[in-house]
Design a protein around this motif. Sequence first.
Motif, PDB file in Angstrom:
ATOM      1  N   GLN A 190       0.819  -1.228   0.000  1.00  0.00           N
ATOM      2  CA  GLN A 190       0.000   0.000   0.000  1.00  0.00           C
ATOM      3  C   GLN A 190       0.842   1.263   0.000  1.00  0.00           C
ATOM      4  O   GLN A 190       0.414   2.286  -0.503  1.00  0.00           O
ATOM      5  N   ASP A 225       8.076  -3.946  14.070  1.00  0.00           N
ATOM      6  CA  ASP A 225       7.793  -5.364  13.851  1.00  0.00           C
ATOM      7  C   ASP A 225       7.774  -5.714  12.363  1.00  0.00           C
ATOM      8  O   ASP A 225       7.246  -4.959  11.536  1.00  0.00           O
ATOM      9  N   SER A 248       4.178 -16.913  17.886  1.00  0.00           N
ATOM     10  CA  SER A 248       3.035 -16.108  17.465  1.00  0.00           C
ATOM     11  C   SER A 248       1.877 -17.047  17.156  1.00  0.00           C
ATOM     12  O   SER A 248       2.026 -17.956  16.332  1.00  0.00           O
ATOM     13  N   SER A 286      -3.106  -6.389  15.429  1.00  0.00           N
ATOM     14  CA  SER A 286      -4.445  -5.952  15.011  1.00  0.00           C
ATOM     15  C   SER A 286      -5.275  -5.396  16.170  1.00  0.00           C
ATOM     16  O   SER A 286      -6.405  -5.835  16.406  1.00  0.00           O
ATOM     17  N   SER A 318      -7.700  -4.936  12.033  1.00  0.00           N
ATOM     18  CA  SER A 318      -7.414  -4.571  10.638  1.00  0.00           C
ATOM     19  C   SER A 318      -8.106  -3.283  10.203  1.00  0.00           C
ATOM     20  O   SER A 318      -8.356  -3.075   9.013  1.00  0.00           O
ATOM     21  N   LYS A 324     -14.446   2.670  10.154  1.00  0.00           N
ATOM     22  CA  LYS A 324     -14.448   3.068   8.742  1.00  0.00           C
ATOM     23  C   LYS A 324     -15.295   2.168   7.847  1.00  0.00           C
ATOM     24  O   LYS A 324     -15.635   2.555   6.738  1.00  0.00           O
ATOM     25  N   ARG A 352      -7.914  -1.410   3.660  1.00  0.00           N
ATOM     26  CA  ARG A 352      -7.309  -2.751   3.644  1.00  0.00           C
ATOM     27  C   ARG A 352      -8.218  -3.795   2.994  1.00  0.00           C
ATOM     28  O   ARG A 352      -7.741  -4.701   2.330  1.00  0.00           O
ATOM     29  N   SER A 375      -1.556   3.189   7.210  1.00  0.00           N
ATOM     30  CA  SER A 375      -1.196   3.446   5.816  1.00  0.00           C
ATOM     31  C   SER A 375      -1.095   4.953   5.562  1.00  0.00           C
ATOM     32  O   SER A 375      -0.708   5.369   4.486  1.00  0.00           O
ATOM     33  N   GLN A 410      -3.718   8.505  10.439  1.00  0.00           N
ATOM     34  CA  GLN A 410      -4.108   7.328  11.235  1.00  0.00           C
ATOM     35  C   GLN A 410      -3.163   7.159  12.425  1.00  0.00           C
ATOM     36  O   GLN A 410      -3.603   6.926  13.556  1.00  0.00           O
ATOM     37  N   ASN A 423      -4.049   7.234  16.349  1.00  0.00           N
ATOM     38  CA  ASN A 423      -3.888   6.035  17.177  1.00  0.00           C
ATOM     39  C   ASN A 423      -2.932   6.259  18.347  1.00  0.00           C
ATOM     40  O   ASN A 423      -3.088   5.655  19.414  1.00  0.00           O
TER      41      ASN A 423
HETATM   42  P1  NDP Z   1      -4.656  -2.704  13.052  1.00  0.00           P
HETATM   43  O1  NDP Z   1      -5.712  -3.640  13.480  1.00  0.00           O
HETATM   44  O2  NDP Z   1      -4.440  -1.480  13.882  1.00  0.00           O
HETATM   45  O3  NDP Z   1      -4.953  -2.283  11.536  1.00  0.00           O
HETATM   46  C1  NDP Z   1      -4.184  -1.300  10.913  1.00  0.00           C
HETATM   47  C2  NDP Z   1      -4.882  -0.819   9.652  1.00  0.00           C
HETATM   48  O4  NDP Z   1      -6.143  -0.235   9.972  1.00  0.00           O
HETATM   49  C3  NDP Z   1      -4.094   0.286   8.976  1.00  0.00           C
HETATM   50  O5  NDP Z   1      -3.097  -0.227   8.124  1.00  0.00           O
HETATM   51  C4  NDP Z   1      -5.193   1.029   8.233  1.00  0.00           C
HETATM   52  O6  NDP Z   1      -5.544   0.285   7.081  1.00  0.00           O
HETATM   53  C5  NDP Z   1      -6.344   0.970   9.245  1.00  0.00           C
HETATM   54  N1  NDP Z   1      -6.300   2.058  10.220  1.00  0.00           N
HETATM   55  C6  NDP Z   1      -5.402   2.225  11.227  1.00  0.00           C
HETATM   56  N2  NDP Z   1      -5.693   3.318  11.957  1.00  0.00           N
HETATM   57  C7  NDP Z   1      -6.804   3.860  11.418  1.00  0.00           C
HETATM   58  C8  NDP Z   1      -7.571   5.004  11.743  1.00  0.00           C
HETATM   59  N3  NDP Z   1      -7.244   5.782  12.766  1.00  0.00           N
HETATM   60  N4  NDP Z   1      -8.649   5.281  10.965  1.00  0.00           N
HETATM   61  C9  NDP Z   1      -8.977   4.493   9.923  1.00  0.00           C
HETATM   62  N5  NDP Z   1      -8.275   3.397   9.559  1.00  0.00           N
HETATM   63  C10 NDP Z   1      -7.197   3.073  10.313  1.00  0.00           C
HETATM   64  O7  NDP Z   1      -3.250  -3.437  13.016  1.00  0.00           O
HETATM   65  P2  NDP Z   1      -2.623  -4.466  11.937  1.00  0.00           P
HETATM   66  O8  NDP Z   1      -3.610  -5.479  11.542  1.00  0.00           O
HETATM   67  O9  NDP Z   1      -1.970  -3.669  10.876  1.00  0.00           O
HETATM   68  O10 NDP Z   1      -1.536  -5.164  12.846  1.00  0.00           O
HETATM   69  C11 NDP Z   1      -0.465  -4.379  13.377  1.00  0.00           C
HETATM   70  C12 NDP Z   1       0.837  -5.111  13.220  1.00  0.00           C
HETATM   71  O11 NDP Z   1       0.782  -6.354  13.897  1.00  0.00           O
HETATM   72  C13 NDP Z   1       1.231  -5.500  11.775  1.00  0.00           C
HETATM   73  O12 NDP Z   1       1.799  -4.454  11.059  1.00  0.00           O
HETATM   74  C14 NDP Z   1       2.224  -6.604  12.032  1.00  0.00           C
HETATM   75  O13 NDP Z   1       3.469  -6.058  12.397  1.00  0.00           O
HETATM   76  C15 NDP Z   1       1.602  -7.307  13.237  1.00  0.00           C
HETATM   77  N6  NDP Z   1       0.793  -8.470  12.823  1.00  0.00           N
HETATM   78  C16 NDP Z   1       1.212  -9.718  13.211  1.00  0.00           C
HETATM   79  C17 NDP Z   1       0.535 -10.844  12.860  1.00  0.00           C
HETATM   80  C18 NDP Z   1       1.013 -12.175  13.317  1.00  0.00           C
HETATM   81  O14 NDP Z   1       0.500 -13.215  12.858  1.00  0.00           O
HETATM   82  N7  NDP Z   1       2.010 -12.236  14.181  1.00  0.00           N
HETATM   83  C19 NDP Z   1      -0.689 -10.797  12.035  1.00  0.00           C
HETATM   84  C20 NDP Z   1      -1.086  -9.441  11.717  1.00  0.00           C
HETATM   85  C21 NDP Z   1      -0.371  -8.341  12.106  1.00  0.00           C
HETATM   86  P3  NDP Z   1      -6.130   0.927   5.728  1.00  0.00           P
HETATM   87  O15 NDP Z   1      -5.770   2.357   5.686  1.00  0.00           O
HETATM   88  O16 NDP Z   1      -5.528   0.134   4.637  1.00  0.00           O
HETATM   89  O17 NDP Z   1      -7.599   0.677   5.786  1.00  0.00           O
END
Ligand code: NDP
Length: 328
Positions: free
Chosen positions: A27, A49, A155, A211, A215, A221, A231, A289, A293, A297
């Motif tokens: 992205q 991470d 994990s 997460s 996500s 949103k 996403r 992204s 955001q 956060n």
């Molecule tokens: P989140 O649940 O916080 O989702 C983040 C996504 O949500 C952003 O990329 C964006 O996506 C959207 N977002 C974030 N803040 C806002 C806001 N204020 N307003 C609107 N949309 C928002 O966390 P992730 O799922 O990204 O997980 C965080 C980290 O955890 C990952 O980067 C990774 O390092 C780790 N992880 C580990 C896993 C594992 O199996 N060990 C699995 C998953 C994640 P968008 O703009 O695209 O909509």
Amino acid sequence: MQYRNMGRTGLQLSVLSFGSWVTFHKQIQDNTADKLMGMAYDAGVNFFDNAEGYAMGESEKMMGRILKLKNWERSSIVVSSKVFFGWRNNHKPNQAGLSRKHIFEACHEALERLQLDYLDLFFCHRPDPTVPIDEVVWTMHNLILQGKILYWGTSMWSGAEIMEAHRVAQQYNLIGPVVEQPQYNMFERYKIEMDYTPVYKNVGLGTTIWSPLGSGFLSGKYLDGIPENSRMTVRAMDWLKARWLQPEKLDKLRKLMQFADQLGVSMPALAVAWTIKNPNVSTAILGASREEQLTENLKALDVLPMLTPEVMEEIEKILQNKPTMDLS
Ligand code: NDP
């Protein structure tokens, strides 16, 4: 920023950290990633991470380029990678999983992509039932002795699987897994709030939860459909729709958003603050992204002191999903 020890270890993690899953390379490109990591670091974030499987290794390469440019003191940051999924399109035998061969090679490949001499944290991204647990524990222990990694963790392992690794570690006097990276948010609570309870007590497990916003779902949103460039529109991420866009979750989220309004805080800040209110969470990994955001956060730190027992109780009344012991 606040810092918490990662479980019983001496390592201090910022209670909010930053990850690259889905965003880096898919992205956002180097310029945005550079801005986001800079904003995070300036706000006191010390943990970044990553994983071999994110964007097939491209996420680690991007983070490596940015770390090189930033030139932050190595001692001021904590960087992770994870092994299991591999990074190639079609894996040949031994190019994924938790064999000694793949863990060893994945570690060296991650170091090369991240342009680092050692990883602070190295996670087994999933359990691998095809590999004896002794092989995993011995390999991680040896990587620590070789100075390639400082701490290792798991994990999405079950509490029982983590304790099995500790049994082996104790048997051979090896270093066991000290940190787990599970999903944790208002709708995904079982592992952190129930399954790991004995593990916190017995081995002092730390957690780097993922997460915190489900996500992005918990930002609100997706209440009126799927916004462009979010996403859920990213290729191969459609499975998120079935997981999150369910009538019951949407209904509870509407109520949570009204409650956030009454408190005078934003929904994403409230949802992130709720995760770090749990003292068993060492750090919540934020994903973003866009700069707005991340700015939003990070406000979770201001919301945290507002989460009194009464406020938590009101949230519980809306969620009605607190895990309980099954005594049947
Ligand atoms: P989140 O649940 O916080 O989702 C983040 C996504 O949500 C952003 O990329 C964006 O996506 C959207 N977002 C974030 N803040 C806002 C806001 N204020 N307003 C609107 N949309 C928002 O966390 P992730 O799922 O990204 O997980 C965080 C980290 O955890 C990952 O980067 C990774 O390092 C780790 N992880 C580990 C896993 C594992 O199996 N060990 C699995 C998953 C994640 P968008 O703009 O695209 O909509």
